[in-house]
Design a protein around this motif. Structure first.
Motif, PDB file in Angstrom:
ATOM      1  N   PRO A   1      12.211   8.310 -37.645  1.00  0.00           N
ATOM      2  CA  PRO A   1      13.508   8.614 -37.047  1.00  0.00           C
ATOM      3  C   PRO A   1      13.485   9.760 -36.054  1.00  0.00           C
ATOM      4  N   TRP A   2      14.559   9.817 -35.287  1.00  0.00           N
ATOM      5  CA  TRP A   2      14.907  11.015 -34.539  1.00  0.00           C
ATOM      6  C   TRP A   2      15.843  11.822 -35.420  1.00  0.00           C
TER       7      TRP A   2
ATOM      8  N   LEU B   1      21.412   6.176 -29.775  1.00  0.00           N
ATOM      9  CA  LEU B   1      20.151   6.031 -30.499  1.00  0.00           C
ATOM     10  C   LEU B   1      20.171   4.767 -31.348  1.00  0.00           C
TER      11      LEU B   1
ATOM     12  N   GLU C   1      16.887   2.788 -32.642  1.00  0.00           N
ATOM     13  CA  GLU C   1      16.192   3.940 -33.209  1.00  0.00           C
ATOM     14  C   GLU C   1      16.798   4.318 -34.565  1.00  0.00           C
TER      15      GLU C   1
ATOM     16  N   LYS D   1      10.112  11.495 -35.146  1.00  0.00           N
ATOM     17  CA  LYS D   1       9.679  11.443 -33.748  1.00  0.00           C
ATOM     18  C   LYS D   1       9.937  12.759 -33.029  1.00  0.00           C
TER      19      LYS D   1
ATOM     20  N   VAL E   1      14.265   7.785 -24.513  1.00  0.00           N
ATOM     21  CA  VAL E   1      14.977   6.699 -25.194  1.00  0.00           C
ATOM     22  C   VAL E   1      15.846   5.968 -24.168  1.00  0.00           C
TER      23      VAL E   1
END
Length: 218
Positions: free
Chosen positions: A8-9, A29, A34, A99, A195
Motif C-alpha cells: 500500500p501507499w 489512489l 492502489e 510503497k 500514480v
C-alpha cells in the motif's frame, strides 16, 4: 488482493486545514487500483469534523471514511486504518511492505516532527521509517505564511529525500471550482510518486487553452 501481495501507499492526514486534499488523494489512489493504509492524527479528527461535520472514529472508521469520501463502505476493501497512537501498527516497521507515504495535508508541527525524527505519533513514525528505508515521501504542507523555522525544516526534509509539495493550486489547468483546485493539488501529489490519474488538465504548451476550454459555448 492477497495479503502477501499487498503493497500500500500510506496516507497520513494531519490536523492542518485542507482535509479535501486528503480525500481527493485517497479517492484517486483507490481509483488507480492502489491499496491504501490510512493514519489520521488526533488533531486531524477535529479538522475533519470542523470542515465536513463527520466524526472520524476508530471503531467506525470504515463508515466514517465512506461518508468523508462520498463512497460506499464496500468500496473500501483495500483500505486499512491504523490508529495514530498504535506504535505497533504494521507501517511503523521498515519491514512492512509499503510503497511510500503521502502526508496530506501536513501541519507545520508534523513537518517539524518528521524533519527532526521525533516520532511523537504513528504518522511521524511512519514518515521517519519511510525516509530511512529510502521510500518516496511527499509532504503536502498547508500553512501560510511560513516562518523561518518551518522553512528550515522543509529544507531539511528535502535534504533527506522527501518531496516538499505545498498545497498551492495552479490555474493553468482551467480550474474554476473549489473541487477542481483541490483535485489539482491532489494530482500533483500523485504525480510526485508516479500514480496515474485524471484529476486535472495537463499543460500542453498552448497559451489560452484553459480559458478557451472553460468558456461557456456561444
Amino acid at each position: 488482493m492477497g495479503t502477501a501481495k499487498r503493497q500500500p501507499w500510506v496516507v497520513g492526514v494531519s490536523g492542518a486545514s485542507g482535509t479535501p486534499y486528503a480525500a481527493s488523494v485517497i479517492r484517486a489512489l483507490l481509483g488507480a487500483g492502489e491499496a491504501v493504509d490510512l493514519v489520521v492524527s488526533r488533531a486531524a479528527r477535529l479538522t475533519i469534523l470542523d470542515e465536513t461535520g463527520i466524526s472520524f472514529r476508530d471503531a467506525h472508521w470504515r463508515t466514517d471514511l465512506a461518508a468523508w469520501l462520498g463512497t460506499d463502505p464496500g468500496e473500501l476493501d483495500d483500505v486499512r486504518y491504523w490508529s495514530a497512537g498504535d506504535f505497533a501498527a504494521g507501517p511503523s516497521s521498515g519491514s512492512y511492505p509499503a510503497k511510500g507515504m503521502l502526508v496530506v495535508p501536513a501541519t507545520t508541527g508534523a513537518v517539524a516532527g518528521i524533519a527532526l525524527g521525533l516520532s511523537k505519533d504513528l504518522l511521524q513514525r511512519v514518515a521517519s521509517v519511510t525516509l530511512k528505508e529510502r521510500r518516496p515521501l511527499v509532504v503536502c504542507v498547508r500553512e501560510t505564511p511560513l516562518n523561518g523555522v518551518t522553512l528550515k525544516h522543509l529544507v531539511e526534509l528535502d535534504a533527506q529525500g522527501a518531496v516538499v509539495l505545498p498545497a498551492s493550486p495552479g490555474f493553468y489547468a482551467g480550474g474554476s471550482t473549489v473541487r477542481e483546485l483541490v483535485d489539482f493539488v491532489a494530482g500533483r501529489v500523485l504525480d510526485a510518486v508516479g500514480v496515474p490519474h485524471t484529476l486535472y488538465r495537463r499543460w500542453e504548451g498552448e497559451l489560452g487553452a484553459a480559458a478557451r476550454d472553460a468558456a461557456p459555448p456561444e
